[in-house]
Design an enzyme around this catalytic site. Structure first.
Site, mmCIF file in Angstrom:
data_model
loop_
_atom_site.group_PDB
_atom_site.id
_atom_site.type_symbol
_atom_site.label_atom_id
_atom_site.label_comp_id
_atom_site.label_asym_id
_atom_site.label_seq_id
_atom_site.Cartn_x
_atom_site.Cartn_y
_atom_site.Cartn_z
ATOM 1 C CB SER A 49 -2.783 55.422 76.812
ATOM 2 O OG SER A 49 -4.045 54.814 77.026
ATOM 3 C CE1 TYR A 74 -7.752 57.713 78.329
ATOM 4 C CE2 TYR A 74 -7.271 55.372 78.477
ATOM 5 C CZ TYR A 74 -6.840 56.679 78.387
ATOM 6 O OH TYR A 74 -5.489 56.954 78.361
ATOM 7 C CE LYS A 79 -6.141 57.884 74.964
ATOM 8 N NZ LYS A 79 -5.580 59.108 74.333
#
Length: 258
Positions: free
Chosen positions: A148, A160, A164
């Site tokens: 993402s 997060y 990623k």
């Protein structure tokens, strides 16, 4: 072609399995949610039937991608049943419970790191370790890491973003090591996608979604299918791609806009 799509009982994984099924592929659908243990309509069996209905062959496989032995057994099954693996889509991801949307990293439990960087980063690596030998032996194949924009800018939380960014870098370095064997690896980032989770958060007011630009889950699957047969695939190996860019490059349409 034979594909494995991890975390495909719902969301983007389900859409990718559907897109590959539409292309006539055999798709091993992995996930933890099975009809044998859950009344939910979002199961690996339901996704496998969707693949069948679109012209492919869906094979449901209950796999916990946090369990290395189960992952190894999955690829042993692929080898024994199909004798080949053309596409591996690493998509399985564990959403924190409750979901985290911002706040300082020092305010989050340390366990959030393990959630964000476990199945969704380490799990990609473990699946690739077991899937790559089938591709290397054949001198062809494609590994797709679903990522993402969080790998390149702030989204949700620090942990997060690290997860990623790791997914992106993993694809780049795997591509380097696989190139001599004719196997490609890319990182692929959808935009805001109409997954069950996103639509639920929109209904709760914790996310916003523009219906005019939001992608269907199946668009990602069509893009993976297009990449797999693209004549310039090896030239793209190691790239961090967006679904929008791939769709434009290969003339892939979103089924929600047809």
């Amino acid at each position: 072609q034979v594909a494995v799509v991890t975390g495909a009982s719902k969301g983007i994984g389900k859409g990718i399995a559907a897109g590959l099924g539409e292309a006539g592929m055999t798709v091993y659908v992995t996930g933890r949610t099975s009809e044998r243990s859950s009344p939910s309509a979002l199961t690996i069996e339901a996704t496998a039937r969707l693949v069948d209905s679109l012209g492919g062959r869906g094979i449901p496989c209950r796999v916990d991608h946090g369990n290395d032995q189960e992952v190894e057994a999955l690829f042993r099954r692929v080898r024994e049943q199909s004798g080949r693996l053309d596409i591996l889509v690493n998509n399985a991801y564990q959403i924190p419970d409750p979901p985290v949307f911002g706040g300082g990293f020092w305010e989050h439990p340390v366990s959030l790191w393990d959630t964000q960087c476990g199945v969704g980063l380490r799990g990609y690596y473990v699946a690739s370790v077991h899937g790559a030998p089938l591709m290397v032996a054949a001198g062809r194949g494609l590994i797709v890491n679903i990522s993402s924009r969080g790998g390149r800018e702030y989204v949700f939380s620090a942990s997060y973003g690290v997860g990623k960014a790791g997914v992106d870098r993993m694809a780049q370095d795997m591509a380097h090591e696989l190139r001599a064997h004719g196997v490609a690896a890319v990182s692929l980032s959808p935009a805001k996608v109409k997954t069950e989770f996103v639509l639920e958060q929109v209904a709760r007011g914790t996310m916003q979604l523009d219906p005019a630009t939001a992608q269907s889950v199946m668009l990602s699957g069509r893009c993976v299918a297009a990449l797999a047969v693209a004549p310039d695939l090896m030239a793209r190996s190691g790239a961090i791609l967006t679904v929008a860019d791939v769709a434009q490059a290969y003339g892939v349409s979103d089924p929600d806009r047809e």
